[in-house]
Write an enzyme that holds these catalytic residues in place. Structure first.
Site, PDB file in Angstrom:
ATOM      1  N   THR A  63       0.667  -1.224   0.149  1.00 16.84           N
ATOM      2  CA  THR A  63       0.323   0.107   0.209  1.00 16.84           C
ATOM      3  C   THR A  63       0.634   1.332  -0.065  1.00 16.84           C
ATOM      4  O   THR A  63       0.671   2.288  -0.663  1.00 16.84           O
ATOM      5  CB  THR A  63      -0.862   0.263   1.591  1.00 16.84           C
ATOM      6  OG1 THR A  63      -1.201  -1.656   1.358  1.00 16.84           O
ATOM      7  CG2 THR A  63      -2.092   1.395   1.118  1.00 16.84           C
TER       8      THR A  63
ATOM      9  N   ASP B 139       6.148   8.397  10.927  1.00 19.47           N
ATOM     10  CA  ASP B 139       6.487   9.531   9.858  1.00 19.47           C
ATOM     11  C   ASP B 139       5.751  10.617   8.952  1.00 19.47           C
ATOM     12  O   ASP B 139       5.829  11.606   8.402  1.00 19.47           O
ATOM     13  CB  ASP B 139       6.583   8.595   9.100  1.00 19.47           C
ATOM     14  CG  ASP B 139       5.399   8.009   7.290  1.00 19.47           C
ATOM     15  OD1 ASP B 139       4.561   7.760   8.688  1.00 19.47           O
ATOM     16  OD2 ASP B 139       4.793   8.586   6.770  1.00 19.47           O
TER      17      ASP B 139
ATOM     18  N   ASP C 226       2.069   9.763  13.746  1.00 20.94           N
ATOM     19  CA  ASP C 226       2.571   8.341  13.735  1.00 20.94           C
ATOM     20  C   ASP C 226       4.256   8.594  13.410  1.00 20.94           C
ATOM     21  O   ASP C 226       4.676   9.496  13.711  1.00 20.94           O
ATOM     22  CB  ASP C 226       1.636   7.899  12.472  1.00 20.94           C
ATOM     23  CG  ASP C 226       1.899   7.856  11.289  1.00 20.94           C
ATOM     24  OD1 ASP C 226       2.275   9.261  11.212  1.00 20.94           O
ATOM     25  OD2 ASP C 226       2.267   6.820  10.339  1.00 20.94           O
TER      26      ASP C 226
ATOM     27  N   GLU D 146      -7.954   8.714   4.354  1.00 23.73           N
ATOM     28  CA  GLU D 146      -8.332   7.814   5.053  1.00 23.73           C
ATOM     29  C   GLU D 146      -9.118   7.180   6.921  1.00 23.73           C
ATOM     30  O   GLU D 146      -8.880   7.674   6.976  1.00 23.73           O
ATOM     31  CB  GLU D 146      -7.645   7.525   4.654  1.00 23.73           C
ATOM     32  CG  GLU D 146      -6.583   7.243   2.873  1.00 23.73           C
ATOM     33  CD  GLU D 146      -5.710   6.549   2.931  1.00 23.73           C
ATOM     34  OE1 GLU D 146      -6.406   4.800   2.440  1.00 23.73           O
ATOM     35  OE2 GLU D 146      -4.738   6.274   3.448  1.00 23.73           O
ATOM     36  N   GLU D 147     -10.018   6.465   6.381  1.00 21.46           N
ATOM     37  CA  GLU D 147     -10.312   6.149   7.619  1.00 21.46           C
ATOM     38  C   GLU D 147      -8.904   5.726   9.014  1.00 21.46           C
ATOM     39  O   GLU D 147      -8.582   5.667  10.191  1.00 21.46           O
ATOM     40  CB  GLU D 147     -11.384   4.981   7.445  1.00 21.46           C
ATOM     41  CG  GLU D 147     -10.580   4.024   7.048  1.00 21.46           C
ATOM     42  CD  GLU D 147      -9.392   2.917   7.523  1.00 21.46           C
ATOM     43  OE1 GLU D 147      -9.886   2.331   8.591  1.00 21.46           O
ATOM     44  OE2 GLU D 147      -8.861   2.840   6.859  1.00 21.46           O
ATOM     45  N   SER D 148      -7.827   5.307   8.077  1.00 26.73           N
ATOM     46  CA  SER D 148      -6.705   4.913   9.060  1.00 26.73           C
ATOM     47  C   SER D 148      -6.209   6.321   9.674  1.00 26.73           C
ATOM     48  O   SER D 148      -4.884   6.162   9.635  1.00 26.73           O
ATOM     49  CB  SER D 148      -6.163   4.114   8.319  1.00 26.73           C
ATOM     50  OG  SER D 148      -5.651   5.080   6.981  1.00 26.73           O
TER      51      SER D 148
ATOM     52  N   THR E 119      -8.182   2.044  -0.553  1.00 25.85           N
ATOM     53  CA  THR E 119      -7.061   2.643  -0.297  1.00 25.85           C
ATOM     54  C   THR E 119      -5.274   2.915  -0.149  1.00 25.85           C
ATOM     55  O   THR E 119      -4.744   2.396  -1.157  1.00 25.85           O
ATOM     56  CB  THR E 119      -7.070   1.774   1.247  1.00 25.85           C
ATOM     57  OG1 THR E 119      -8.439   1.193   1.293  1.00 25.85           O
ATOM     58  CG2 THR E 119      -6.423   1.096   1.727  1.00 25.85           C
TER      59      THR E 119
ATOM     60  N   ARG F 144       7.693  -2.372   2.842  1.00 28.95           N
ATOM     61  CA  ARG F 144       8.540  -2.490   4.062  1.00 28.95           C
ATOM     62  C   ARG F 144       8.370  -4.343   4.532  1.00 28.95           C
ATOM     63  O   ARG F 144       7.701  -5.342   3.972  1.00 28.95           O
ATOM     64  CB  ARG F 144       6.964  -2.611   4.862  1.00 28.95           C
ATOM     65  CG  ARG F 144       6.986  -0.927   4.687  1.00 28.95           C
ATOM     66  CD  ARG F 144       5.163  -0.710   5.276  1.00 28.95           C
ATOM     67  NE  ARG F 144       5.121   0.847   5.559  1.00 28.95           N
ATOM     68  CZ  ARG F 144       4.294   1.587   5.548  1.00 28.95           C
ATOM     69  NH1 ARG F 144       3.265   0.909   6.207  1.00 28.95           N
ATOM     70  NH2 ARG F 144       3.698   2.482   5.000  1.00 28.95           N
TER      71      ARG F 144
ATOM     72  N   SER G 255       6.323   4.128   8.588  1.00 28.71           N
ATOM     73  CA  SER G 255       5.351   4.585   9.189  1.00 28.71           C
ATOM     74  C   SER G 255       5.089   4.475  11.056  1.00 28.71           C
ATOM     75  O   SER G 255       5.845   4.180  11.105  1.00 28.71           O
ATOM     76  CB  SER G 255       4.438   4.054   8.163  1.00 28.71           C
ATOM     77  OG  SER G 255       3.132   5.138   8.769  1.00 28.71           O
ATOM     78  N   HIS G 256       3.666   3.793  10.749  1.00 29.44           N
ATOM     79  CA  HIS G 256       2.781   3.528  12.042  1.00 29.44           C
ATOM     80  C   HIS G 256       3.926   1.827  12.578  1.00 29.44           C
ATOM     81  O   HIS G 256       4.144   1.637  13.972  1.00 29.44           O
ATOM     82  CB  HIS G 256       1.421   3.179  11.857  1.00 29.44           C
ATOM     83  CG  HIS G 256       0.824   2.446  10.867  1.00 29.44           C
ATOM     84  ND1 HIS G 256       1.143   2.602  10.101  1.00 29.44           N
ATOM     85  CD2 HIS G 256       0.313   1.426  11.127  1.00 29.44           C
ATOM     86  CE1 HIS G 256       0.641   1.905   9.209  1.00 29.44           C
ATOM     87  NE2 HIS G 256       0.506   0.663  10.445  1.00 29.44           N
TER      88      HIS G 256
ATOM     89  N   LYS H 195      -0.881  12.233   2.623  1.00 28.61           N
ATOM     90  CA  LYS H 195      -1.902  12.567   3.859  1.00 28.61           C
ATOM     91  C   LYS H 195      -0.850  13.954   4.859  1.00 28.61           C
ATOM     92  O   LYS H 195       0.816  13.163   4.838  1.00 28.61           O
ATOM     93  CB  LYS H 195      -2.169  11.786   4.377  1.00 28.61           C
ATOM     94  CG  LYS H 195      -1.754  10.371   5.117  1.00 28.61           C
ATOM     95  CD  LYS H 195      -2.683   9.327   5.442  1.00 28.61           C
ATOM     96  CE  LYS H 195      -1.216   7.778   5.972  1.00 28.61           C
ATOM     97  NZ  LYS H 195      -0.767   6.355   5.248  1.00 28.61           N
TER      98      LYS H 195
ATOM     99  N   ASP I  99       2.850  11.423   8.925  1.00 26.93           N
ATOM    100  CA  ASP I  99       1.706  11.769   8.325  1.00 26.93           C
ATOM    101  C   ASP I  99      -0.384  11.429   8.072  1.00 26.93           C
ATOM    102  O   ASP I  99      -0.712  11.355   7.739  1.00 26.93           O
ATOM    103  CB  ASP I  99       1.949  10.867   6.794  1.00 26.93           C
ATOM    104  CG  ASP I  99       1.935   9.241   6.835  1.00 26.93           C
ATOM    105  OD1 ASP I  99       1.815   9.086   8.109  1.00 26.93           O
ATOM    106  OD2 ASP I  99       1.877   8.744   5.786  1.00 26.93           O
ATOM    107  N   ARG I 100      -0.248  10.630   9.678  1.00 26.93           N
ATOM    108  CA  ARG I 100      -1.295  10.156  10.359  1.00 26.93           C
ATOM    109  C   ARG I 100      -1.628  11.890  11.258  1.00 26.93           C
ATOM    110  O   ARG I 100      -0.843  12.091  11.589  1.00 26.93           O
ATOM    111  CB  ARG I 100      -1.149   8.996  11.103  1.00 26.93           C
ATOM    112  CG  ARG I 100      -1.112   7.646   9.999  1.00 26.93           C
ATOM    113  CD  ARG I 100      -1.229   6.424  10.873  1.00 26.93           C
ATOM    114  NE  ARG I 100      -1.433   5.853   9.304  1.00 26.93           N
ATOM    115  CZ  ARG I 100      -2.015   4.584   9.457  1.00 26.93           C
ATOM    116  NH1 ARG I 100      -2.359   4.300  10.377  1.00 26.93           N
ATOM    117  NH2 ARG I 100      -1.627   3.511   8.373  1.00 26.93           N
TER     118      ARG I 100
END
Ligand code: VG1
Ligand code: CO
Length: 544
Positions: free
Chosen positions: A19, A280, A278, A364-366, A345, A23, A114-115, A377, A282-283
């Site tokens: 996505t 990086d 998070d 996004e819902e995440s 997504t 990773r 990311s997270h 984001k 972006d959240r």
């Protein structure tokens, strides 16, 4: 003269980007030639990179500094003209996106998982962003993947390590390296978009905010923006020192991993506004005193109020949300009479819509929200837009949210994650349901009638590209919806995500607990798929 070495390698079979980039566990990246093979595949599949500029940085997790040096040597050997690298190898994902755009770079490499947790046995990641500042779209990641399957050599300069901790200019051969302040340009951008005077005035009234950087990349950004530019008390910025292991935690801003912040925000003497970001940057997680704002609601509320911030004063032109994100924002788009788009997504699917000027806000819902100011984001952006709105409306988060629900209705929403499943069991669940989709319409489950069921296919309205198999959707009479999809960011086993929602118009019912309000749909999800029977799991690992 800096020598350029050509090193022979054999392809690695498992370098398909997910996505959001490639990773894997750190030991996988540490295999001889593994990281180099993927970087070379990126360089081999982007055309005309000779003499061009590349942006480079990461979230500071374990192995970041090593890979920064590798990418610098390989960029020089591959003929890039210039690399802009964040000091210490640090750049948040949105800051990297901004720098790519600002300097008209060919693209950027962002080192982040990311997270996901960091450390010698935890996760690492590499993503490539294109010249618009956004994540590489499917055609680019497919070309990179194809190249990884045939790669036979990589190019690397035989030069010593670059000093990435001092601002200034250095050279590897003909390539210039500019070590830049990772924060300044991004902080300036935020100050251009939002009314910092109004936010400062709000804070001066005693309005208390707290921000949890989760030992991740946003610490330095939060200090510059909140403390230095907005006058927030430094003590209210938690976990602001980045750590290679994120303090041993998951830098995932949700109610599970930011539990301490959540508890604090639910206490009697809670601050007025709490937020987190998070690994990086972006959240975003947004919590008002006594009220958690779901990311799907946050997108809808930001869209309905964006015009209160200077950057969006003229109004927003459209909204896009990922398919599993709740339909709360659709109601706002309808009320505003603007375009609404539903994409697969992953932020890469918003790029074309943003570039074409079709949408201003995306979500996004995440816990991802962003706008056309960059092509990623952006966690701190979302926090600042909230603060700008609060500074203008001078109401509590609670009142803003409940007024929004009163006007548009409340969309109850939850996501249930089953992590680290056996891949075969996860496939059995998805295939079992996927094969029955055509026969589901009209069936009744515990009082709920299925209206329609399909597998989501997206056709990009800008370039016509098609993305298939983006999640299984079950629509119920009365507007309920369940989506099933497999995660594309995990590094061990398979993660099944079950997204559940239903709209409730009556304000008398808006106070209900979402898990309870969604209980019939949760039961329907189980009887449709048999998750408990197949996996032996009786409850999800993470509920958000
Ligand atoms: C997850 C989220 C998705 C997000 C992606 C990258 O993907 O669901 O919405 O875009 O992570 O976010 P998946 O495939 O695991 O569901 V981040 O903050 O990791 O760059
Ligand atoms: Co992230």
């Amino acid at each position: 003269m800096t020598a350029i070495e050509t090193i022979s390698i054999r392809p690695f079979e498992d370098q398909k980007p997910g996505t959001s980039g490639l990773r894997k566990k750190v030991p996988v990246f540490r295999q001889p030639g593994y990281t180099e093979a993927f970087i070379q595949a990126i360089f081999d599949s982007i055309e005309g990179h000779r003499g061009q500029t590349l942006v480079l940085g990461g979230d500071g997790r374990f192995y970041n500094r090593t890979v920064i040096q590798t990418v610098l040597r390989m960029a020089a050997a591959n003929g890039f003209g210039r690399v802009l690298v964040g000091r210490g190898g640090i750049l948040s994902t949105p800051a990297a996106s901004h720098l790519i755009r600002k300097h008209a770079a060919l693209g950027g490499i962002i080192l982040s998982a990311s997270h996901n947790p960091g450390g010698p046995n935890e996760d690492f990641g590499i993503k490539y962003n294109i010249g618009n500042g956004g994540p590489a779209p499917d055609n680019v990641t497919s070309a990179i993947y194809a190249r990884t399957q045939t790669i036979e050599r990589y190019l690397i300069a035989g030069s010593p390590d670059v000093d990435i901790d001092q601002l200034g200019t250095q050279q590897i051969g003909d390539m210039q390296i500019d070590v830049i302040d990772p924060v300044a340009d991004y902080a300036d951008l935020m100050q251009d978009l939002f009314d910092f005077d109004a936010i400062r005035a709000l804070i001066a009234t005693g309005f208390q905010i707290t921000f949890d950087a989760m030992h991740a990349v946003t610490g330095p950004y939060a200090k510059e923006i909140f403390v230095r530019r907005l006058g927030v008390d430094a003590d209210l910025i938690r976990n602001a020192e980045p750590s290679e292991t994120f303090g041993g935690h998951h830098p995932d801003p949700n109610l599970v991993h930011a539990a301490e912040l959540y508890q604090r925000m639910m206490s009697d003497d809670a601050p007025d506004f709490g937020a987190a970001s998070d690994g990086d940057g972006d959240r975003n997680l947004i919590i008002g005193k006594g009220i958690f704002v779901t990311p799907s609601d946050s997108l809808a509320i930001l869209a309905a109020n964006a015009h209160l911030a200077p950057a969006y004063r003229a109004g927003i032109v459209g909204i896009a949300r990922s398919m599993p994100t709740s339909q709360a924002a659709d109601r706002v788009a309808e009320a505003l009479g603007i375009e609404m788009h539903e994409t697969p997504t992953g932020w890469k699917y918003f790029g074309n819509l943003l570039d074409a000027g079709r949408v201003t806000l995306c979500g996004e819902e995440s816990a991802g929200t962003g706008s056309d100011h960059v092509r990623e984001k952006d966690g701190l952006w979302a926090v600042l837009l909230w603060l700008n709105i609060l500074a203008v409306r001078r109401q509590s988060v609670h009142d803003i949210v409940t007024e929004h629900w009163a006007r548009f209705g409340r969309t109850f929403y939850t996501r249930h994650d089953y992590e680290n499943l056996d891949a075969a069991a996860a496939a059995q669940i998805m295939d079992g349901l996927g094969n029955r989709l055509d026969s589901l319409a009209g069936q009744t489950l515990g009082g709920l009638t299925i209206q329609q069921a399909d597998s989501f296919t997206y056709r990009d309205p800008v370039d016509g590209s098609v993305a298939e198999n983006q999640g299984l959707r079950i629509f119920f009479a009365g507007g309920g919806r369940i989506v099933f999809r497999l995660s594309g960011t995990g590094t061990s086993g398979a993660t099944l995500r079950v997204y559940l929602e239903r709209h409730e118009a009556d304000p008398a019912n808006h106070d209900r607990d979402p898990q309870e309000a969604l209980a019939p749909l949760i039961e329907a999800a189980e009887s449709l798929t048999g998750i408990a029977t197949i996996t032996g799991r009786t409850a999800p690992d993470v509920v958000t």
